[in-house]
Design an enzyme around this catalytic site. Structure first.
Site, PDB file in Angstrom:
ATOM      1  N   ASP A   1     -12.967   5.565   2.673  1.00  0.00           N
ATOM      2  CA  ASP A   1     -11.537   5.672   2.982  1.00  0.00           C
ATOM      3  C   ASP A   1     -11.161   7.116   3.305  1.00  0.00           C
ATOM      4  OD1 ASP A   1      -8.775   5.820   3.010  1.00  0.00           O
ATOM      5  OD2 ASP A   1      -8.473   4.653   1.180  1.00  0.00           O
TER       6      ASP A   1
ATOM      7  N   ASP B   1       0.881  -1.169   0.000  1.00  0.00           N
ATOM      8  CA  ASP B   1       0.000   0.000   0.000  1.00  0.00           C
ATOM      9  C   ASP B   1       0.917   1.216   0.000  1.00  0.00           C
ATOM     10  OD1 ASP B   1      -1.638   2.145   0.568  1.00  0.00           O
ATOM     11  OD2 ASP B   1      -2.348   1.392   2.502  1.00  0.00           O
TER      12      ASP B   1
ATOM     13  N   LYS C   1       2.678  11.165  -3.455  1.00  0.00           N
ATOM     14  CA  LYS C   1       1.640  10.483  -4.239  1.00  0.00           C
ATOM     15  C   LYS C   1       0.760  11.471  -5.008  1.00  0.00           C
ATOM     16  CE  LYS C   1      -1.830   6.844  -3.478  1.00  0.00           C
ATOM     17  NZ  LYS C   1      -2.329   5.936  -2.410  1.00  0.00           N
TER      18      LYS C   1
ATOM     19  N   GLU D   1      -7.410   0.397  -4.443  1.00  0.00           N
ATOM     20  CA  GLU D   1      -7.421   0.321  -2.979  1.00  0.00           C
ATOM     21  C   GLU D   1      -8.736  -0.227  -2.412  1.00  0.00           C
ATOM     22  OE1 GLU D   1      -6.096   4.276  -1.996  1.00  0.00           O
ATOM     23  OE2 GLU D   1      -4.102   3.862  -2.811  1.00  0.00           O
TER      24      GLU D   1
HETATM   25  P1  ADP Z   1      -3.034   7.505   3.783  1.00  0.00           P
HETATM   26  O1  ADP Z   1      -3.929   6.455   3.246  1.00  0.00           O
HETATM   27  O2  ADP Z   1      -3.439   8.898   3.432  1.00  0.00           O
HETATM   28  O3  ADP Z   1      -1.587   7.244   3.526  1.00  0.00           O
HETATM   29  P2  ADP Z   1      -3.605   6.557   6.529  1.00  0.00           P
HETATM   30  O4  ADP Z   1      -4.728   5.676   6.175  1.00  0.00           O
HETATM   31  O5  ADP Z   1      -2.398   5.939   7.123  1.00  0.00           O
HETATM   32  O6  ADP Z   1      -3.164   7.523   5.369  1.00  0.00           O
HETATM   33  O7  ADP Z   1      -4.179   7.657   7.531  1.00  0.00           O
HETATM   34  C1  ADP Z   1      -3.375   8.624   8.107  1.00  0.00           C
HETATM   35  C2  ADP Z   1      -4.243   9.561   8.911  1.00  0.00           C
HETATM   36  O8  ADP Z   1      -4.938   8.828   9.925  1.00  0.00           O
HETATM   37  C3  ADP Z   1      -3.449  10.644   9.614  1.00  0.00           C
HETATM   38  O9  ADP Z   1      -4.098  11.899   9.465  1.00  0.00           O
HETATM   39  C4  ADP Z   1      -3.492  10.186  11.065  1.00  0.00           C
HETATM   40  O10 ADP Z   1      -3.387  11.275  11.978  1.00  0.00           O
HETATM   41  C5  ADP Z   1      -4.865   9.550  11.124  1.00  0.00           C
HETATM   42  N1  ADP Z   1      -4.995   8.648  12.260  1.00  0.00           N
HETATM   43  C6  ADP Z   1      -4.233   7.575  12.569  1.00  0.00           C
HETATM   44  N2  ADP Z   1      -4.627   7.033  13.737  1.00  0.00           N
HETATM   45  C7  ADP Z   1      -5.679   7.793  14.172  1.00  0.00           C
HETATM   46  C8  ADP Z   1      -6.510   7.768  15.335  1.00  0.00           C
HETATM   47  N3  ADP Z   1      -6.329   6.872  16.302  1.00  0.00           N
HETATM   48  N4  ADP Z   1      -7.486   8.700  15.436  1.00  0.00           N
HETATM   49  C9  ADP Z   1      -7.658   9.638  14.497  1.00  0.00           C
HETATM   50  N5  ADP Z   1      -6.903   9.724  13.389  1.00  0.00           N
HETATM   51  C10 ADP Z   1      -5.920   8.815  13.226  1.00  0.00           C
HETATM   52 MG    MG Z   2      -4.618   4.891   2.227  1.00  0.00          MG
END
Ligand code: ADP
Ligand code: MG
Length: 617
Positions: A204, A21, A83, A182
């Site tokens: 998502d 991913d 990205k 995804e």
């Molecule tokens: P992406 O798909 O954009 O790479 P992710 O799915 O890893 O990102 O999501 C990242 C986001 O999720 C960040 O903004 C992070 O702060 C938020 N995040 C991660 N854990 C938590 C949580 N426990 N509560 C709220 N937001 C969260």
């Molecule tokens: Mg993602």
């Protein structure tokens, strides 16, 4: 020949395929073991690898957590959110580029280069550093070399963005066996393919982007019915909101504006994110920030937090409704809802999703791991470790060619499942015409000038015929990875010309480079016009908001000097609004935005700011 020599080792030696991913905020790698998909941790034990690449002065390239730590000290040498730039031309991302602290140069209209500490990289090269790190993590964990991967991409990624992702894999020494959408991966991770049939919604909400997809399942086959979303909506918006409030609060407490220090802002951002993330599990938390020996502490309860972010969560609902409509299903027909992205850990988000879809969403798996787990399952399917299964994806935008008078004939409609192909026969417009230009377009607009130009090529040496007599067969083919091939054939002579649509960055094939530069030049005037129009719309919106704010108590309470500043900035914006210079309009919008910052803070929710300011410890 002895029997021994005839033993075939090839099936034993079949190299493993990992699932990756490659996210905007975080990236992960997973593999299929005997029991199921598993995330491969990095050397520091964490599953998530922040999608950040840094080149500190020492010259050594750093990736992941270590790079994220450098965002504070060497922001100009640290690249994130790469990205967003993948497979896009400089002209595509003008607005985006203004948001990045690192230097971005483009040596032509179409090529984006990021400069990190004097060295220049393309987005696929930077993504390749991420992939190389993930590959390395997998190799040291599995104790074998890893050279093949399934990589996930957003369902809305166009051909160029998919190509760029494949290129990143190639640069990193990975054969990209398959690109998977995804949402499809997420549905796989939940084993929803085991259902006989059904409709699945995948919601998502990640760091900077929001995607909603609706899939239909039949007999173990996934078909993406529709996608929607917002490319600038996610956890970052929540962070920025909290950050702004905290900065103002600190200013009123310390009498010092720490927002001028990039370092202070980064540190406070970290603190705010930590507070946000813990509020997903606890009803209250403490926001703590230390800077130059001073301490700042605030209690923050979930009720207040929910109020502060309610409008951000609300903004995801419109795209959901549109997506349901586009998919041609009723809410009641959606059987399963899957949550993806770290931000869906927030209880308010879960509740909003449940209310809209009238179904309890799946939350059993970690939302930031589901996509990688699904990628590993797909990798297992492709390497024969999992029973074979066909996965269908969808093309997010219509594809067609330009026809007479600047119109568009669509050959493949948006949301068509891929692989897809379409053939149509065209004719010439002019007597004795020798060449026909095939202009490949992507988009939903009626006029070619309003669509995205993907490629153009000539079908040459037609046999001269009266107008309308030539027969030219145009064929579009999108393969399972979403890569588009276009061919045109003169049906009289059988002569054929074709193009595989190549991305508008880092081009190797000179011919394609010229083709794309040409098309971008064509689009330039349109693009400028659109930017001006967009800036004007934005200007109208903010001017209206300011007019409304002037009726408020908060405004009445401002000092005469502050009111004057707002008036002046509003007048300046009104003046530049019709200048036709989008940069000037944007600058005036920003000035007005700055002038009204404290007013906005006061107005956000009077009770809310009172609460925030009142809870000193
Ligand atoms: P992406 O798909 O954009 O790479 P992710 O799915 O890893 O990102 O999501 C990242 C986001 O999720 C960040 O903004 C992070 O702060 C938020 N995040 C991660 N854990 C938590 C949580 N426990 N509560 C709220 N937001 C969260
Ligand atoms: Mg993602």
């Amino acid at each position: 020949m002895s029997d021994l020599l005839q033993i075939d080792f090839s099936s034993v030696q079949e190299p493993r395929i990992v699932g990756i991913d490659l996210g905007t905020t975080n990236s992960l790698v997973a593999f299929m073991d005997l029991t199921g998909p598993r995330i491969i941790p990095g050397p520091d034990g964490g599953n998530l690898v922040p999608s950040v690449v840094s080149r500190p002065a020492s010259g050594e390239l750093v990736v992941g957590n270590a790079a994220r730590d450098l965002l504070t000290s060497v922001p100009e040498r640290t690249a994130y959110s790469v990205k967003r730039l993948m497979g896009r031309g400089a002209a595509d991302v003008q607005e985006e580029l203004r948001l990045f602290p690192f230097r971005i140069t483009s040596d032509s209209d179409s090529v984006i280069h990021l400069e990190l500490g004097g060295k220049v990289f393309t987005p696929p090269e930077l993504s390749a550093f991420m992939l190389r790190q993930l590959k390395q993590n997998a190799e040291s964990y599995l104790g074998e070399s890893v050279s093949r991967a399934v990589i996930t991409v957003p369902a809305y990624f166009n051909d160029a963005q998919r190509q760029a992702t494949r290129d990143a894999g190639r640069i990193a020494g990975l054969e990209v066996v398959r690109l998977v959408n995804e949402p499809t991966a997420a549905a796989l991770a939940y084993g929803l393919d085991k259902r006989k049939q059904g409709v699945v919604a995948v919601y998502d909400l990640g760091g900077g982007t929001f995607d909603i997809s609706i899939l239909r399942l039949h007999d173990g086959i996934f078909e993406v019915l529709a996608t929607n979303g917002d490319t600038h909506l996610g956890g970052d918006d929540i962070d920025n909101r909290l950050l702004r409030i905290a900065l103002e609060d600190i200013q009123s407490e310390w009498g010092e504006d720490v927002s001028t220090s990039a370092e202070a802002v980064q540190l406070l951002r970290r603190a705010v994110i930590q507070a946000k993330e813990s509020l997903s599990f606890a009803p209250a938390t403490t926001l703590e920030f230390e800077y130059h020996g001073r301490h700042y502490r605030r209690e923050l309860g979930r009720d207040l937090f929910d109020k502060l972010i309610a409008d951000i969560v609300d903004r995801t609902l419109g795209p959901c409704r549109t997506c349901i409509r586009d998919a041609g299903v009723k809410v009641e027909e959606i059987d399963e809802v899957v949550l993806v992205g770290g931000s869906t850990r927030i209880p308010l988000v879960r509740n909003a999703v449940e209310a809209l879809f009238r179904a309890r969403p799946h939350t059993e798996l970690n939302p930031d791991e589901v996509v990688a787990l699904g990628a590993a399952i797909q990798a297992g399917i492709l390497s024969g470790k999992v029973d074979n299964q066909l996965l269908l994806d969808v093309t997010p935008l219509s594809l067609g060619i330009e026809t007479m008078g600047g119109g568009v004939t669509r050959l493949i409609q948006r949301n068509s499942t891929i692989p897809a192909s379409a053939t149509e026969v065209f004719t010439t417009a002019v007597e004795g015409q020798k060449n026909v230009l095939i202009h490949v377009l992507q988009g939903e607009r009626e006029l070619a000038r309003d669509c995205r130009s993907l490629a153009r090529f000539d079908l040459k040496d037609l046999e001269p015929t009266p107008a309308g007599m030539a027969r030219i067969e145009v064929r579009f083919l999108i393969d399972a990875n979403g890569i588009l091939n276009v061919t045109a054939r003169d049906m009289r002579t059988g002569r054929e010309q074709g193009v595989e649509v190549k991305p508008s960055y880092g081009l190797t094939d000179e011919q394609v480079e010229a083709m794309i530069r040409e098309s971008l030049e064509m689009a330039e005037a349109d693009f400028k016009e659109r930017q001006v129009r967009e800036a004007q719309v934005e200007a109208d919106r903010i001017r209206l908001a300011v007019e409304k704010a002037k009726q408020s108590e908060a405004y009445a309470a401002l000092s005469g000097e502050e009111k004057q500043r707002i008036e002046a900035a509003a007048a300046a914006l009104a003046n530049t609004c019709h200048s036709g210079d989008h940069l000037a309009i944007r600058a005036a919008i920003e000035a007005l935005d700055r002038a009204t910052m404290s007013l906005a803070g006061k107005m956000m929710d009077t009770a809310v700011s009172a609460a925030l300011r009142g809870t000193k410890i």
